[in-house]
Structure formats: structure tokens, C-alpha cells
Enzyme design. Structure first.
Site, PDB file in Angstrom:
ATOM      1  N   HIS A   1      -4.616  14.644  -8.974  1.00  0.00           N
ATOM      2  CA  HIS A   1      -5.036  13.270  -9.252  1.00  0.00           C
ATOM      3  C   HIS A   1      -4.307  12.666 -10.452  1.00  0.00           C
ATOM      4  O   HIS A   1      -3.959  11.475 -10.457  1.00  0.00           O
ATOM      5  CB  HIS A   1      -6.553  13.252  -9.470  1.00  0.00           C
ATOM      6  CG  HIS A   1      -7.184  11.963  -9.103  1.00  0.00           C
ATOM      7  ND1 HIS A   1      -7.486  10.999 -10.028  1.00  0.00           N
ATOM      8  CD2 HIS A   1      -7.554  11.470  -7.901  1.00  0.00           C
ATOM      9  CE1 HIS A   1      -8.024   9.968  -9.428  1.00  0.00           C
ATOM     10  NE2 HIS A   1      -8.089  10.218  -8.122  1.00  0.00           N
TER      11      HIS A   1
ATOM     12  N   ASN B   1      -1.991  12.864  -3.621  1.00  0.00           N
ATOM     13  CA  ASN B   1      -3.028  13.314  -4.541  1.00  0.00           C
ATOM     14  C   ASN B   1      -3.415  14.764  -4.280  1.00  0.00           C
ATOM     15  O   ASN B   1      -3.548  15.559  -5.205  1.00  0.00           O
ATOM     16  CB  ASN B   1      -4.287  12.452  -4.368  1.00  0.00           C
ATOM     17  CG  ASN B   1      -4.357  11.341  -5.395  1.00  0.00           C
ATOM     18  OD1 ASN B   1      -3.879  11.484  -6.506  1.00  0.00           O
ATOM     19  ND2 ASN B   1      -4.956  10.232  -5.013  1.00  0.00           N
TER      20      ASN B   1
ATOM     21  N   ASP C   1      -2.132   9.347 -10.620  1.00  0.00           N
ATOM     22  CA  ASP C   1      -2.252   8.221 -11.560  1.00  0.00           C
ATOM     23  C   ASP C   1      -0.887   7.799 -12.101  1.00  0.00           C
ATOM     24  O   ASP C   1      -0.572   6.607 -12.170  1.00  0.00           O
ATOM     25  CB  ASP C   1      -3.157   8.609 -12.737  1.00  0.00           C
ATOM     26  CG  ASP C   1      -4.632   8.613 -12.351  1.00  0.00           C
ATOM     27  OD1 ASP C   1      -4.944   8.224 -11.204  1.00  0.00           O
ATOM     28  OD2 ASP C   1      -5.462   9.012 -13.198  1.00  0.00           O
TER      29      ASP C   1
ATOM     30  N   ASP D   1       0.853  -1.190   0.000  1.00  0.00           N
ATOM     31  CA  ASP D   1       0.000   0.000   0.000  1.00  0.00           C
ATOM     32  C   ASP D   1       0.891   1.242   0.000  1.00  0.00           C
ATOM     33  O   ASP D   1       1.813   1.367   0.808  1.00  0.00           O
ATOM     34  CB  ASP D   1      -0.899  -0.014   1.246  1.00  0.00           C
ATOM     35  CG  ASP D   1      -1.914   1.119   1.237  1.00  0.00           C
ATOM     36  OD1 ASP D   1      -3.121   0.820   1.117  1.00  0.00           O
ATOM     37  OD2 ASP D   1      -1.495   2.290   1.363  1.00  0.00           O
TER      38      ASP D   1
ATOM     39  N   GLU E   1      -4.662   2.386  -4.228  1.00  0.00           N
ATOM     40  CA  GLU E   1      -3.191   2.431  -4.223  1.00  0.00           C
ATOM     41  C   GLU E   1      -2.628   1.178  -3.555  1.00  0.00           C
ATOM     42  O   GLU E   1      -1.570   1.213  -2.958  1.00  0.00           O
ATOM     43  CB  GLU E   1      -2.670   3.699  -3.519  1.00  0.00           C
ATOM     44  CG  GLU E   1      -3.633   4.363  -2.549  1.00  0.00           C
ATOM     45  CD  GLU E   1      -3.754   3.631  -1.213  1.00  0.00           C
ATOM     46  OE1 GLU E   1      -4.617   2.729  -1.135  1.00  0.00           O
ATOM     47  OE2 GLU E   1      -3.017   3.969  -0.268  1.00  0.00           O
TER      48      GLU E   1
HETATM   49  P1  GH3 Z   1      -1.793   5.311   4.299  1.00  0.00           P
HETATM   50  O1  GH3 Z   1      -0.349   5.666   4.369  1.00  0.00           O
HETATM   51  O2  GH3 Z   1      -2.362   5.003   5.645  1.00  0.00           O
HETATM   52  O3  GH3 Z   1      -2.046   4.243   3.325  1.00  0.00           O
HETATM   53  O4  GH3 Z   1      -2.550   6.621   3.811  1.00  0.00           O
HETATM   54  P2  GH3 Z   1      -3.158   6.910   2.409  1.00  0.00           P
HETATM   55  O5  GH3 Z   1      -3.396   8.371   2.297  1.00  0.00           O
HETATM   56  O6  GH3 Z   1      -2.299   6.289   1.365  1.00  0.00           O
HETATM   57  O7  GH3 Z   1      -4.487   6.067   2.460  1.00  0.00           O
HETATM   58  P3  GH3 Z   1      -5.969   6.479   2.182  1.00  0.00           P
HETATM   59  O8  GH3 Z   1      -6.705   5.202   2.106  1.00  0.00           O
HETATM   60  O9  GH3 Z   1      -6.428   7.506   3.148  1.00  0.00           O
HETATM   61  O10 GH3 Z   1      -5.939   7.151   0.755  1.00  0.00           O
HETATM   62  C1  GH3 Z   1      -5.779   6.449  -0.413  1.00  0.00           C
HETATM   63  C2  GH3 Z   1      -5.884   7.409  -1.546  1.00  0.00           C
HETATM   64  O11 GH3 Z   1      -5.640   6.776  -2.785  1.00  0.00           O
HETATM   65  C3  GH3 Z   1      -7.221   8.060  -1.635  1.00  0.00           C
HETATM   66  C4  GH3 Z   1      -7.610   7.940  -3.069  1.00  0.00           C
HETATM   67  O12 GH3 Z   1      -8.054   9.150  -3.615  1.00  0.00           O
HETATM   68  C5  GH3 Z   1      -6.339   7.524  -3.760  1.00  0.00           C
HETATM   69  N1  GH3 Z   1      -6.592   6.720  -4.931  1.00  0.00           N
HETATM   70  C6  GH3 Z   1      -7.212   5.525  -5.011  1.00  0.00           C
HETATM   71  N2  GH3 Z   1      -7.260   5.114  -6.296  1.00  0.00           N
HETATM   72  C7  GH3 Z   1      -6.655   6.060  -7.042  1.00  0.00           C
HETATM   73  C8  GH3 Z   1      -6.404   6.214  -8.438  1.00  0.00           C
HETATM   74  O13 GH3 Z   1      -6.728   5.374  -9.269  1.00  0.00           O
HETATM   75  N3  GH3 Z   1      -5.760   7.337  -8.846  1.00  0.00           N
HETATM   76  C9  GH3 Z   1      -5.365   8.283  -7.962  1.00  0.00           C
HETATM   77  N4  GH3 Z   1      -4.728   9.339  -8.425  1.00  0.00           N
HETATM   78  N5  GH3 Z   1      -5.604   8.169  -6.646  1.00  0.00           N
HETATM   79  C10 GH3 Z   1      -6.236   7.087  -6.183  1.00  0.00           C
HETATM   80 MG    MG Z   2      -2.091   4.188   1.337  1.00  0.00          MG
HETATM   81 MG    MG Z   3      -4.970   1.944   1.045  1.00  0.00          MG
END
Ligand code: GH3
Ligand code: MG
Ligand code: MG
Ligand code: MG
Length: 308
Positions: free
Chosen positions: A195, A190, A199, A182, A226
Site C-alpha cells: 500500500h 497494491n 501511495d 484511472d 486511483e
Molecule cells: P482497473 O484497471 O479496472 O481500474 O482495476 P483496478 O485494480 O485499478 O481497480 P479497482 O477499483 O479494482 O482497484 C482500485 C484500487 O485502488 C483498490 C484500492 O485499494 C486502491 N486505492 C484506492 N485509494 C488508494 C490510496 O489512497 N492508496 C493506495 N495505495 N491504494 C489506493
Molecule cells: Mg483502476
Molecule cells: Mg477506479
């Protein structure tokens, strides 16, 4: 068209030959059914025009043989002086597509030829459409298993693969490894970089993971968002440790700037690992849950690290 013309009567043959030649068709000529079969094999004509009553082998038998050996439908038109309902039925049953009465009316013959050509053209088109469809279908089958953003396997494929491997490892008493990864503080990434750049970051991470585990039994998949999952079969615990560590370091080595991370100034990965020989009753989700629990521990204990 390349026409195979078969008739034992020299006169009938010559009349038809000149008529068909005048229409611009290419001709292959035979005198009996046995020759018809041989010439058919040799020349693969587009159309067979064949007398029914002939010595050595009659038209019906020749038609039957041609139907047996052809791998692509070739229209066959019978010509005969015998023109009862029974004759026609027997001719069609033997494999002919049409049946004309002798003496042959040339206008009728060329009209029938046109009809046959039309069917043949339509048939080729249908075959091509079927081929294209099958090809597209194969392509789609692959696409549904691929993550659109990163081009690696998606969750759907991972689930299927994992179910398969859990069962296989259970039978062969091999160890199965699931590594959950992760991206750390990706929400902040982001928020800060946008965003689209997020990506790009995920694409780079997916790419990097693909360079770590190259063995054929390995699967690297995007689990969602992610999060990524890596699977391996029959790898020793010590090697798993090394591979998990290189998964973590290969992402850090990408050196993707992350100004909002509290752990490093680059994008990092937390890694949770679960290795076990699946027992009777172990489910794929048991593996995912245990790897996920280890990932949670990696997060809790500071991120950018591997936890078993
Ligand atoms: P942690 O270190 O605890 O994992 O914190 P985090 O911020 O990585 O975890 P959190 O689950 O809060 O956030 C994950 C983020 O990933 C939020 C979401 O917008 C982003 N995300 C998920 N899928 C995609 C994607 O396909 N593209 C982009 N750009 N962002 C994405
Ligand atoms: Mg994360
Ligand atoms: Mg996550
Ligand atoms: Mg004859």
C-alpha cells in the site's frame, strides 16, 4: 511608556514631568489641546495625560480629535480641577478612559497608568490572536480543498469548480472538457508492491498530470482512490485529443514498474474524455457521468488508452 503630557499650567506640568520622568517614562509635552493633537500625530504616544481646561483647544475637543485620527486605541487620562459627575461624564464621553481630580495624587496617577498599560497589553495580545486566527483560518480554507496524499485539488474542490465552470461556460457558450483518468490494475499493484508504494505511485501520477496541463483554467484533481480528473475550458476538440493523449503517455513515461499488469510492464492510465458546450439544464454530474462512461469504454477496449 511614551507619554504625551498636556497642561496649560507650567507648574502642574513641571511637577508631573519630573514625577513621570523619575518613573522612567519618555515624555512629550504640550501646552494646549491643539498642540496635543499635533504631538499625538507626530509621536504616536502610548498614553495621553491631559488637562481638561486649557486655552486654544480644551481637553475634551482634543480627545475627540485624537479618537477620530487614531488607528490604534491610545489610553487618555484627563486631569481636572472640575470634578463634578457631569464633568467626568462629559470627559469620558469625549473619549477619555479615566478622569483624575487636581491636585493630582501621584500614587493614584501611577496606579491608573498601570491599569491602562495592562489594558493596552491585553488589547495587543487580542489583536495578535485575532491575526493568527485569521491566518490559520485562511490556511485551513485552502487545506480543505487539497488532497492529503497528493497535494493536488480534492473531490470537494473539483465539485465546486465544476459547478462554477458549467455555469460560466453555459453563459459564454464555451466548451468544457472533463477528462477522467484511472490507473490500470491498481489493485494488483497494491497487492504486489504494498500500500505504501501504491501511495508513492499515486503521488507520482498526480505530479505527472500536473505537468501536462499548465494553463490557468485547468484543474487537476484527485477524484478519489486511483482516479483523477482534469478540466479545461474553451479548448478545441483536436487540442483536447492531444492533451488527453499526453496525459496517458506522461504516466506511461514515468516507467513505474508494474509486474502484475496485463497490458504493460509499467503503470498505465485509462482516460475517458467528454467535451461539450453546457446547455441550459446541463449539470456538473452530467459531465462527470459522460466522462466516466468514456473511461469505462477505455477500460473495456483494452486499457492504457484514451476514449471519447
Ligand atoms: P482497473 O484497471 O479496472 O481500474 O482495476 P483496478 O485494480 O485499478 O481497480 P479497482 O477499483 O479494482 O482497484 C482500485 C484500487 O485502488 C483498490 C484500492 O485499494 C486502491 N486505492 C484506492 N485509494 C488508494 C490510496 O489512497 N492508496 C493506495 N495505495 N491504494 C489506493
Ligand atoms: Mg483502476
Ligand atoms: Mg477506479
Ligand atoms: Mg488647565
Amino acid at each position: 511608556m511614551k507619554v504625551l503630557l498636556v497642561d496649560d499650567s507650567l507648574v502642574d506640568r513641571m511637577i508631573l514631568e519630573s514625577f513621570l520622568q523619575d518613573l522612567g517614562h519618555e515624555l512629550v509635552i504640550g501646552e494646549n489641546g491643539a498642540q496635543a493633537v499635533e504631538l499625538y500625530k507626530e509621536h504616536s504616544p502610548d498614553l495621553v495625560i491631559m488637562d481638561e481646561v486649557m486655552p486654544v483647544m480644551k481637553g475634551q475637543d482634543a480627545a475627540r480629535k485624537i479618537r477620530e485620527i487614531e488607528d490604534n486605541w491610545t489610553p487618555i487620562i484627563f486631569l481636572s480641577a472640575c470634578f463634578s459627575a457631569e464633568d467626568i461624564a462629559a470627559g469620558i464621553e469625549a473619549g477619555a478612559d479615566d478622569y483624575l481630580a487636581k491636585p493630582i495624587d501621584h500614587k493614584t496617577l501611577s496606579a491608573k497608568m498601570m491599569a491602562m498599560q495592562r489594558i493596552a497589553t491585553m488589547r495587543s495580545k487580542l489583536i495578535q490572536i485575532t491575526r493568527d486566527y485569521e491566518e490559520a483560518n485562511e490556511h485551513l480554507k485552502k487545506l480543505v480543498d487539497i488532497d492529503g496524499l497528493t497535494g493536488i485539488a480534492n473531490r470537494r474542490y473539483l465539485d465546486r469548480y465544476l459547478a462554477h465552470e458549467v455555469a460560466r461556460c453555459q453563459r459564454s457558450a464555451q466548451s468544457l472538457t472533463v477528462i477522467m483518468c484511472d490507473v490500470d490494475h491498481f489493485k494488483a499493484y497494491n497487492d504486489f508492491y504494498g500500500h505504501l508504494q501504491g501511495d508513492d505511485c499515486l503521488k507520482s501520477v498526480a505530479n505527472a498530470l500536473g505537468t501536462v496541463s499548465r494553463r490557468t483554467t485547468d484543474l487537476v484533481a484527485r477524484y478519489g482512490g486511483e482516479e483523477f480528473a482534469v478540466m479545461m475550458v474553451g479548448v478545441e476538440q483536436e487540442d483536447v485529443r492531444a492533451i488527453a493523449e499526453s496525459i496517458r503517455s506522461v504516466v506511461m513515461d514515468l516507467a513505474i514498474p508494474h509486474a502484475k499488469s496485463s497490458i504493460a510492464d509499467v503503470v498505465t492510465l485509462s482516460v475517458g474524455v467528454f467535451v461539450d458546450v453546457p446547455k441550459i439544464g446541463t449539470t456538473p454530474s452530467d459531465f462527470l457521468k459522460r466522462a466516466d462512461a468514456a473511461l469505462y469504454q477505455a477500460k473495456q477496449s483494452g486499457r492504457n488508452r484514451v476514449h471519447f
